[in-house]
Design a protein around this motif. Sequence first.
Motif, PDB file in Angstrom:
ATOM      1  N   ALA B 194     -30.072 -24.160  32.008  1.00 21.11           N
ATOM      2  CA  ALA B 194     -30.773 -25.325  31.456  1.00 21.11           C
ATOM      3  C   ALA B 194     -30.814 -26.471  32.460  1.00 21.11           C
ATOM      4  O   ALA B 194     -31.852 -27.107  32.669  1.00 21.11           O
ATOM      5  N   SER B 195     -29.676 -26.692  33.100  1.00 19.25           N
ATOM      6  CA  SER B 195     -29.559 -27.814  34.028  1.00 19.25           C
ATOM      7  C   SER B 195     -30.439 -27.587  35.263  1.00 19.25           C
ATOM      8  O   SER B 195     -31.108 -28.500  35.744  1.00 19.25           O
ATOM      9  N   LEU B 196     -30.433 -26.332  35.768  1.00 21.87           N
ATOM     10  CA  LEU B 196     -31.262 -26.002  36.934  1.00 21.87           C
ATOM     11  C   LEU B 196     -32.753 -26.133  36.613  1.00 21.87           C
ATOM     12  O   LEU B 196     -33.521 -26.650  37.413  1.00 21.87           O
ATOM     13  N   LEU B 197     -33.138 -25.655  35.422  1.00 20.13           N
ATOM     14  CA  LEU B 197     -34.547 -25.707  35.036  1.00 20.13           C
ATOM     15  C   LEU B 197     -35.061 -27.135  35.095  1.00 20.13           C
ATOM     16  O   LEU B 197     -36.178 -27.390  35.551  1.00 20.13           O
ATOM     17  N   GLU B 198     -34.220 -28.051  34.628  1.00 17.65           N
ATOM     18  CA  GLU B 198     -34.627 -29.450  34.615  1.00 17.65           C
ATOM     19  C   GLU B 198     -34.832 -29.954  36.041  1.00 17.65           C
ATOM     20  O   GLU B 198     -35.827 -30.597  36.359  1.00 17.65           O
ATOM     21  N   VAL B 199     -33.872 -29.602  36.916  1.00 14.05           N
ATOM     22  CA  VAL B 199     -33.940 -30.083  38.299  1.00 14.05           C
ATOM     23  C   VAL B 199     -35.116 -29.453  39.054  1.00 14.05           C
ATOM     24  O   VAL B 199     -35.791 -30.118  39.838  1.00 14.05           O
ATOM     25  N   LEU B 200     -35.374 -28.163  38.760  1.00  6.89           N
ATOM     26  CA  LEU B 200     -36.414 -27.444  39.519  1.00  6.89           C
ATOM     27  C   LEU B 200     -37.804 -28.035  39.309  1.00  6.89           C
ATOM     28  O   LEU B 200     -38.715 -27.770  40.083  1.00  6.89           O
ATOM     29  N   SER B 201     -37.979 -28.832  38.248  1.00  4.11           N
ATOM     30  CA  SER B 201     -39.298 -29.435  38.026  1.00  4.11           C
ATOM     31  C   SER B 201     -39.411 -30.812  38.680  1.00  4.11           C
ATOM     32  O   SER B 201     -40.412 -31.495  38.511  1.00  4.11           O
ATOM     33  N   ASN B 209     -40.287 -27.472  48.950  1.00  6.64           N
ATOM     34  CA  ASN B 209     -41.153 -26.302  49.047  1.00  6.64           C
ATOM     35  C   ASN B 209     -42.257 -26.545  50.061  1.00  6.64           C
ATOM     36  O   ASN B 209     -42.543 -25.703  50.917  1.00  6.64           O
ATOM     37  N   ALA B 210     -42.865 -27.747  49.967  1.00  3.54           N
ATOM     38  CA  ALA B 210     -44.015 -28.074  50.805  1.00  3.54           C
ATOM     39  C   ALA B 210     -43.626 -28.101  52.276  1.00  3.54           C
ATOM     40  O   ALA B 210     -44.405 -27.704  53.132  1.00  3.54           O
ATOM     41  N   LYS B 211     -42.398 -28.560  52.565  1.00  3.80           N
ATOM     42  CA  LYS B 211     -42.039 -28.629  53.985  1.00  3.80           C
ATOM     43  C   LYS B 211     -41.497 -27.301  54.484  1.00  3.80           C
ATOM     44  O   LYS B 211     -40.996 -27.205  55.599  1.00  3.80           O
ATOM     45  N   GLY B 212     -41.582 -26.247  53.665  1.00  2.47           N
ATOM     46  CA  GLY B 212     -41.348 -24.882  54.135  1.00  2.47           C
ATOM     47  C   GLY B 212     -39.908 -24.432  54.164  1.00  2.47           C
ATOM     48  O   GLY B 212     -39.565 -23.528  54.912  1.00  2.47           O
ATOM     49  N   LEU B 213     -39.031 -25.073  53.356  1.00  2.00           N
ATOM     50  CA  LEU B 213     -37.651 -24.595  53.294  1.00  2.00           C
ATOM     51  C   LEU B 213     -37.596 -23.240  52.601  1.00  2.00           C
ATOM     52  O   LEU B 213     -38.443 -22.928  51.760  1.00  2.00           O
ATOM     53  N   THR B 214     -36.584 -22.438  52.936  1.00  2.00           N
ATOM     54  CA  THR B 214     -36.450 -21.129  52.291  1.00  2.00           C
ATOM     55  C   THR B 214     -36.032 -21.324  50.838  1.00  2.00           C
ATOM     56  O   THR B 214     -35.319 -22.277  50.521  1.00  2.00           O
ATOM     57  N   PRO B 215     -36.483 -20.411  49.967  1.00  2.00           N
ATOM     58  CA  PRO B 215     -36.123 -20.542  48.543  1.00  2.00           C
ATOM     59  C   PRO B 215     -34.611 -20.616  48.326  1.00  2.00           C
ATOM     60  O   PRO B 215     -34.136 -21.373  47.477  1.00  2.00           O
ATOM     61  N   ALA B 216     -33.844 -19.840  49.113  1.00  2.00           N
ATOM     62  CA  ALA B 216     -32.394 -19.857  48.945  1.00  2.00           C
ATOM     63  C   ALA B 216     -31.835 -21.239  49.228  1.00  2.00           C
ATOM     64  O   ALA B 216     -31.002 -21.761  48.488  1.00  2.00           O
ATOM     65  N   ILE B 218     -33.438 -24.092  49.110  1.00  2.00           N
ATOM     66  CA  ILE B 218     -33.876 -25.037  48.073  1.00  2.00           C
ATOM     67  C   ILE B 218     -32.991 -24.896  46.835  1.00  2.00           C
ATOM     68  O   ILE B 218     -32.492 -25.883  46.290  1.00  2.00           O
ATOM     69  N   THR B 219     -32.768 -23.631  46.407  1.00  2.00           N
ATOM     70  CA  THR B 219     -31.998 -23.412  45.193  1.00  2.00           C
ATOM     71  C   THR B 219     -30.583 -23.945  45.333  1.00  2.00           C
ATOM     72  O   THR B 219     -30.077 -24.646  44.460  1.00  2.00           O
ATOM     73  N   ILE B 220     -29.947 -23.633  46.465  1.00  2.00           N
ATOM     74  CA  ILE B 220     -28.536 -23.998  46.592  1.00  2.00           C
ATOM     75  C   ILE B 220     -28.360 -25.459  46.983  1.00  2.00           C
ATOM     76  O   ILE B 220     -27.692 -26.231  46.297  1.00  2.00           O
ATOM     77  N   ARG B 221     -29.031 -25.864  48.068  1.00  2.00           N
ATOM     78  CA  ARG B 221     -28.783 -27.194  48.610  1.00  2.00           C
ATOM     79  C   ARG B 221     -29.444 -28.282  47.751  1.00  2.00           C
ATOM     80  O   ARG B 221     -28.848 -29.302  47.460  1.00  2.00           O
ATOM     81  N   HIS B 222     -30.674 -28.041  47.345  1.00  2.00           N
ATOM     82  CA  HIS B 222     -31.415 -29.108  46.668  1.00  2.00           C
ATOM     83  C   HIS B 222     -31.276 -29.057  45.144  1.00  2.00           C
ATOM     84  O   HIS B 222     -31.126 -30.086  44.508  1.00  2.00           O
ATOM     85  N   ALA B 223     -31.347 -27.837  44.586  1.00  2.00           N
ATOM     86  CA  ALA B 223     -31.355 -27.758  43.124  1.00  2.00           C
ATOM     87  C   ALA B 223     -29.937 -27.714  42.559  1.00  2.00           C
ATOM     88  O   ALA B 223     -29.549 -28.551  41.750  1.00  2.00           O
ATOM     89  N   LEU B 224     -29.143 -26.746  43.012  1.00  2.00           N
ATOM     90  CA  LEU B 224     -27.834 -26.528  42.397  1.00  2.00           C
ATOM     91  C   LEU B 224     -26.935 -27.754  42.527  1.00  2.00           C
ATOM     92  O   LEU B 224     -26.236 -28.130  41.590  1.00  2.00           O
TER      93      LEU B 224
END
Lengths: 297, 305
Positions: B194-201, B209-216, B218-224
């Motif tokens: 739930a918490s991640l879903l909120e952040v991912l938006s 995403n736009a500056k081309g970071l890898t999904p991993a 983004i998920t760990i450093r930026h979202a989690l």
Amino acid sequence: MSMAGTMTDTATAMRQRPGAISRTGSFLAKHPVILIGGAVLLTFIVIALLAPLLLPDPTRINPVQRLRTPSLQHPFGTDQFGRSTLSRTLNGTRISLTVGILVAAATTAAGLLFGLFAGFLRPLDNIIMRLMDGIMAIPGILLAIALMSLFGSSIQNVVVAISIAEIPRMARIVRSSVLVIREQPYVEAAVTNGTRLSRLLWRHVLPNIAAPVIVQATYVFASAMIVESVLSFLGAGTPPTIPSWGNMLAEGRQYLQRAPWTIAFPGACLALLVLTVNVLGDALRDALDPRLSRSGR
Amino acid sequence: MLSTVPVFIFVALFVFFLLRITPGDPAIMIAGDQASSAQIETIREQLGLNRPLLDQLLAWAGQLLRGDLGRSVFSDIPVTRLIGQRLEPTAMLALVAIVLAIAIALPLGTLAAVRAGGVADRIVMAFAVLGFSSPVFVIAFLLVYLFALTLGWFPTQGYVPLSQGVLACLHSLILPGVALALLYASLLARVTRASLLEVLSEDYIRTANAKGLTPARITIRHALSNAAVPIVTVIGIGMAALLGGVVVTETVFNIPGLGRLATDAIQRRDYPVVQGLILVFSSVYVVINLLVDLSYVLFDPRVRY
């Protein structure tokens, strides 16, 4: 906490109007999970009502038929006293449902009382909420065991002990909803018009905090059934002579290897019933107020 | 932080009055039905129940401030020593359960959020509801039946102390640890999702995403890391369920920890031990939640104390 802020619409939708049956029908059609969950729960309720009428006495001892494997004669097998596991399991439904429903009702009533007082009468707020914090600081099961050791084992005491442990969370939810609603223009308008307090609470406040309260009540219902079985399992709950699922699991413990069915059936029924109520709670939460589901649980 | 003080005071008062508000004579209740009047009198004397209530309360408060929890009615051993003896198995069990729960819940919750609405999400969430609904001892019996009785991989019960080797100790704690962890893990996985879903938006995720970071990354450093506060909060709140589960798990697996001490003490009506244990469990819960509050600083630089 702005959970209750936009619940006016759902509450209005829930109010009884002509054609309530067809409205309920279309509500269920839109939410199949609630329909299925409701059907399973209803089945358990029917079982609880019919079990004592249709099945042999769950306490009848039959030393010749001890620890029999499931067969046509004994579909769920028998326990160490030769009692029918089928009859004991299905009769156990009564205890779990009774405790679950009574605790949910008692918790809702007391939670509403404390929450409304704390939310509306500011001087009481600090006292009531510190009291609730204090109760919440004691792990619920431990609190219930301690209370049961003082009260003595009976179903009535089980209900009281579990309710005491569950009330604080409900009171918090009610209070936080009330704090939002009391600032709403329609409440101010009602106060300005000189509406009596009882009418204000009944007509304006209660319908608008109904959604989170109903959802929490289903969670309390599920959790109370688990705690009842835990208390009985530890020997501090339903008196051992009554066939409750927790008692069956406690007695079957020594026979786990020889007669796993004495544990498997009550364990599976308990898990299924709790699962059903939890799934219903989740579905109701999503249906009554999508905003609630975002915050997780 | 100061708000923990009234909670402590309340719990202490609650524990004090718990015995005194019960209908009937507490001394008779502790002594049991078969006790002689001399035994009852001894217990009354021992617990100071014959003195005025205010005296009792002050004596109890003084004791607590000196770290004295009284003596067991059953064995006459100081409650603090009894608790000290039983601390290791419970601490180890709780530790194993927390580590397992986080190791299970964080990756699965993240997976569910990243694949929201997909098959993986549905499976993880179905297991989360299932785990949340299964009583600890039902899971425990299932695990014992499968992995101890049928496969013989783990002992059915008992605890190997740390002094006999870390691995042996952990081996004895795997089944109880898993049984205890599943409930906690379900709770955590749901909140992680739930918490991640909120952040991912959020906008900054789109930027990343736009500056081309890898999904991993983004998920760990930026979202989690931005979703951490609610997750850590639930780790703290979930401790109540965990500590309650400890009592049950220790009984099922015959682990000589604080939970077993509690159920034994309750069955023997050893009231000073029960009181001491409620205080200790509540203190652990309150302190852990205080630490959780303080840890927000690590995850959210906007938080200041």
